[in-house]
Design a protein around this motif. Structure first.
Motif, PDB file in Angstrom:
ATOM      1  N   ASN A   8       0.807  -1.216   0.000  1.00 24.45           N
ATOM      2  CA  ASN A   8       0.000   0.000   0.000  1.00 24.45           C
ATOM      3  C   ASN A   8       0.836   1.260   0.000  1.00 24.45           C
ATOM      4  O   ASN A   8       0.312   2.355   0.049  1.00 24.45           O
ATOM      5  N   MET A   9       2.128   1.097  -0.035  1.00 26.22           N
ATOM      6  CA  MET A   9       2.966   2.268   0.123  1.00 26.22           C
ATOM      7  C   MET A   9       2.903   3.137  -1.107  1.00 26.22           C
ATOM      8  O   MET A   9       2.444   2.761  -2.158  1.00 26.22           O
ATOM      9  N   PHE A  10       3.453   4.304  -0.874  1.00 19.92           N
ATOM     10  CA  PHE A  10       3.310   5.364  -1.830  1.00 19.92           C
ATOM     11  C   PHE A  10       3.793   5.039  -3.245  1.00 19.92           C
ATOM     12  O   PHE A  10       3.103   5.297  -4.222  1.00 19.92           O
ATOM     13  N   SER A  11       4.955   4.422  -3.362  1.00 20.98           N
ATOM     14  CA  SER A  11       5.492   4.205  -4.706  1.00 20.98           C
ATOM     15  C   SER A  11       4.589   3.279  -5.499  1.00 20.98           C
ATOM     16  O   SER A  11       4.495   3.370  -6.725  1.00 20.98           O
ATOM     17  N   ASN A  12       3.869   2.397  -4.773  1.00 14.57           N
ATOM     18  CA  ASN A  12       2.964   1.514  -5.491  1.00 14.57           C
ATOM     19  C   ASN A  12       1.705   2.244  -5.929  1.00 14.57           C
ATOM     20  O   ASN A  12       1.099   1.912  -6.935  1.00 14.57           O
ATOM     21  N   VAL A 534       9.485  18.500  -0.762  1.00 17.29           N
ATOM     22  CA  VAL A 534      10.849  18.004  -0.484  1.00 17.29           C
ATOM     23  C   VAL A 534      11.111  18.056   1.026  1.00 17.29           C
ATOM     24  O   VAL A 534      11.648  17.117   1.615  1.00 17.29           O
ATOM     25  N   LEU A 535      10.693  19.157   1.661  1.00 18.40           N
ATOM     26  CA  LEU A 535      11.018  19.344   3.071  1.00 18.40           C
ATOM     27  C   LEU A 535      10.110  18.533   3.995  1.00 18.40           C
ATOM     28  O   LEU A 535      10.538  18.081   5.052  1.00 18.40           O
ATOM     29  N   TRP A 536       8.846  18.359   3.613  1.00 15.09           N
ATOM     30  CA  TRP A 536       7.945  17.564   4.459  1.00 15.09           C
ATOM     31  C   TRP A 536       8.154  16.069   4.216  1.00 15.09           C
ATOM     32  O   TRP A 536       8.285  15.285   5.150  1.00 15.09           O
ATOM     33  N   SER A 537       8.177  15.679   2.961  1.00 18.20           N
ATOM     34  CA  SER A 537       8.153  14.254   2.623  1.00 18.20           C
ATOM     35  C   SER A 537       9.539  13.684   2.370  1.00 18.20           C
ATOM     36  O   SER A 537       9.712  12.463   2.352  1.00 18.20           O
ATOM     37  N   GLY A 538      10.505  14.541   2.146  1.00 20.16           N
ATOM     38  CA  GLY A 538      11.859  14.085   1.811  1.00 20.16           C
ATOM     39  C   GLY A 538      12.013  13.946   0.310  1.00 20.16           C
ATOM     40  O   GLY A 538      11.044  13.775  -0.432  1.00 20.16           O
ATOM     41  N   ARG A 539      13.260  14.016  -0.132  1.00 21.29           N
ATOM     42  CA  ARG A 539      13.536  13.891  -1.566  1.00 21.29           C
ATOM     43  C   ARG A 539      13.302  12.454  -2.048  1.00 21.29           C
ATOM     44  O   ARG A 539      13.008  12.200  -3.202  1.00 21.29           O
ATOM     45  N   THR A 540      13.442  11.494  -1.125  1.00 20.94           N
ATOM     46  CA  THR A 540      13.174  10.106  -1.503  1.00 20.94           C
ATOM     47  C   THR A 540      11.887   9.641  -0.842  1.00 20.94           C
ATOM     48  O   THR A 540      11.462  10.180   0.180  1.00 20.94           O
TER      49      THR A 540
END
Ligand SMILES: *[C@@H]1O[C@H](CO)[C@@H](O)[C@H](O)[C@H]1NC(C)=O
Ligand SMILES: *[C@@H]1O[C@H](CO)[C@@H](O)[C@H](O)[C@H]1NC(C)=O
Ligand SMILES: *[C@@H]1O[C@H](CO)[C@@H](O)[C@H](O)[C@H]1NC(C)=O
Ligand SMILES: *[C@@H]1O[C@H](CO)[C@@H](O)[C@H](O)[C@H]1NC(C)=O
Ligand SMILES: *[C@@H]1O[C@H](CO)[C@@H](O)[C@H](O)[C@H]1NC(C)=O
Ligand SMILES: *[C@@H]1O[C@H](CO)[C@@H](O)[C@H](O)[C@H]1NC(C)=O
Length: 590
Positions: A8-12, A534-540
């Protein structure tokens, strides 16, 4: 803390976007740490009942938290009231997100029985402290969880009222307006989100000296920052061009230095801006730049300034008019003592930091300084050291933590305290070097996050040699930083783990030589949103992959429509052809 499995994660979710591109998926901006969604429809209306720690919370459009001081319940009540207005009144019909002519057939039928979200249960699990309302980096817990059940019960849980505010913003992004009337729905229930920021300092630099901004335009920017879960507004309050900040004990500063009568911020304006921001989970940081970028003080206090309006300006400063504080004149300390004794106690109840400036000190100005008379760094650096030692002591004495621009430690070799936060703008190597020396850093890397760049020169060039030399009149930091470039920036690129920990976050900068309140929204948004993610979620993302434009573009396009509906005149992300169907590959380079 993650309760979701990796499927269920985001990249999926991004993958599923590509495969079933015609239905908007959860598009929350900035991306939550983890989430899952379903496909049931729920409606929401004025009858929503809200509880806070079990007690009824009587929200109402336009509700403003009541003082004195800051109460968690009042802040939450204000937050719920604003967010319900965003959901019910300032929402949008998502025709730009569905394929051509497919909106109506995709909307939930109005004729069927509607399940409404009947209750929003807000639970704050810890008690706020004074630090919640003026946190140093790391002192505010902004994490939250949010669930919306198919039975119509929504729940928010957070340690702090700030976390509740962040959760409410995510909640607000679940809903759309129906094309056939004032009906508001989500098609994604059940929803579960857990979330927290990757960086503590997520800011915007707002320059009110080069051009004057109304308090309303500052409020509007704070609103938009809250929508983006950004939490630091850095107000560059004075510069060589104008002094809009009223100092009651030194009224001559604004009386002579403002651009015009009324183009000023009164002490009440300053407090109102700070309170307005805190109610939205934003801390305001004021900057009075020293010893450079302060020429206009010469109009009322010529004795403290060297090189006011000196010519040719390019020999003495970065832009006209020149003017720096003298470095060895006995009148400067009393001037700063009086100024700071007035400003600092007024901002300290609401701010954790005070920015002392320190950028672009031009040593040639000290050739003109009767108390220095040389541009020799062997003479100037010890004077600068003494200047910042004294100046930062003033800030600390008022209970604030000093900030400085990077040149002070990095270019002029001035030693600053371990508490000081250094704002870097010169890029990756500078950040590596500063964090390597143990400095806490926020980044405004001009190669990515200077939003004023790339729109052409604001200086004039006479016909002939000047015209020919500078044609086609690019500005110094051209090209423009489009949202894709802003989004590509990793504030912790190339750092060791220890160095990376010292990067507290960053600020996009909107230096205002050619920006005023007419075009500020277009300059800031949606590009600040890109930095905000970028700052809340991170670049990765959660699986360690670099976030991609293909994932970001549909969500940012949707979020832009939300900002627009709420009165923020954000530029578009791209043309409707690219947003309809939410298929990022439709406008991917081939
Ligand atoms: C909704 O999701 C469920 C579970 O994944 C699935 O079985 C069902 O077909 C979906 N319904 C619609 C209308 O897509
Ligand atoms: C919906 O389900 C949740 C979780 O099971 C429960 O706490 C809540 O009371 C239910 N709400 C309604 C309106 O039945
Ligand atoms: C600073 O001023 C003092 C007193 O006027 C003088 O003695 C001293 O030489 C000056 N220092 C420099 C570096 O010019
Ligand atoms: C320092 O000032 C002298 C004039 O006094 C000038 O010739 C020289 O170029 C200046 N140095 C720098 C680095 O600008
Ligand atoms: C600061 O130190 C660096 C490295 O030693 C040196 O190159 C530079 O000239 C110094 N700057 C000043 C203003 O003294
Ligand atoms: C992310 O992008 C950066 C910059 O292009 C690159 O150096 C890095 O290897 C990428 N990381 C991953 C995990 O793809």
């Amino acid at each position: 803390m993650k309760f979701l499995d990796s499927a269920n994660m985001f990249s999926n979710v991004y993958l599923s976007l590509l495969l079933f591109a015609s239905t908007p998926a959860l598009a929350i901006w900035p991306a939550p740490e983890s989430f899952s969604t379903g496909n049931s429809t729920l409606w929401i209306g004025h009858q929503l009942s809200v509880t806070y720690n079990g007690g009824h919370l009587a929200w109402a459009f336009g509700y403003v938290p009541q003082g004195p001081g800051f109460s968690s319940k009042e802040i939450v009540k204000g937050g719920v009231s604003r967010v319900m207005k965003s959901i019910l009144e300032d929402n949008f019909v998502p025709w730009k997100l569905y394929k051509r002519m497919e909106l109506e057939s995709s909307e939930p039928a109005l004729s069927k029985a509607k399940t409404y979200i009947s209750e929003l249960q807000i639970t704050q699990t810890k008690t706020d402290t004074a630090k919640t309302f003026k946190p140093l980096a790391g002192e505010a817990d902004e994490s939250y969880s949010l669930s919306v059940g198919t039975n119509g019960t929504a729940k928010i849980e957070a340690d702090s009222s700030t976390g509740v505010l962040r959760a409410l913003e995510s909640f607000s992004q679940l809903f759309y307006k129906h094309s056939q009337g004032p009906f508001i729905y989500t098609k994604m229930a059940p929803v579960k989100i857990t979330d927290k920021p990757q960086y503590d300092h997520r800011g915007i630099l707002f320059d009110v000296s080069r051009n004057f901004y109304s308090v309303d335009s500052i409020f509007r920017t704070i609103d938009a920052m809250a929508y983006n879960k950004m939490n630091r507004l850095h107000i560059h309050a004075t510069d060589s061009q104008s002094w809009p900040l009223e100092i009651p004990s030194m009224p001559e500063l604004h009386q002579k230095g403002a651009y015009a009568k009324g183009m000023t911020y009164s002490p009440k304006d300053v407090t109102t801006i700070q309170e307005y921001a805190i109610q939205r989970g934003v801390g305001v940081i004021f900057e009075i730049d020293t010893p450079g970028h302060i020429g206009v003080a010469a109009l009322s206090h010529p004795e403290v300034v060297t090189g006011w309006n000196s010519a040719p300006w390019s020999q003495y400063c970065a832009e006209p008019p020149c003017g720096q504080l003298r470095l060895n004149d006995s009148s400067v300390d009393p001037f700063l003592d009086k100024l700071m004794a007035d400003v600092l106690p007024r901002v300290a109840p609401y701010s954790a930091y005070f920015h002392t400036g320190g950028d672009e000190v031009n040593f040639n100005e000290y050739n003109l300084d009767p108390t220095v008379g040389t541009n020799d760094s062997a003479v100037i650096v010890p004077l600068l050291q003494a200047f910042f030692d004294k100046h930062h002591a003033r800030v600390r004495k008022a209970g604030l933590v000093p900030m400085v621009w990077e040149e002070i430690p990095a270019s002029y070799n001035v030693t600053v305290g371990d508490d000081v936060v250094v704002q870097s703008w010169l890029g990756d190597a500078a950040i590596k070097s500063l964090t390597g020396q143990g400095h806490k850093v926020i980044t405004s890397n001009y190669n990515y996050w200077y939003l004023d760049c790339g729109r052409g020169q604001w200086l004039n060039f006479a016909n002939g040699a000047q015209f020919d030399t500078y044609y086609p009149f690019n500005d110094w930091c051209s090209p423009a930083k489009g949202w894709r470039l802003v989004y590509s920036y990793d504030p912790r690129a190339g750092l060791t783990d220890d160095e990376a920990k010292l990067v507290l976050g960053g600020e996009v900068a909107a230096w205002s030589e050619s920006i005023d309140e007419v075009n500020i929204d277009d300059i800031l948004w949606p590009r600040s949103s890109a930095a905000g993610e970028v700052l809340w979620s991170g670049r990765t993302d959660a699986s360690g992959q670099n976030r991609t434009q293909l994932d970001a573009a549909p969500r940012l396009a949707e979020f832009r429509e939300r900002m627009l509906a709420r009165g923020i005149k954000s530029a578009p992300v791209h043309m409707v052809f690219c947003t309809q169907g939410m298929d990022p590959s439709a406008c991917q380079i081939t």
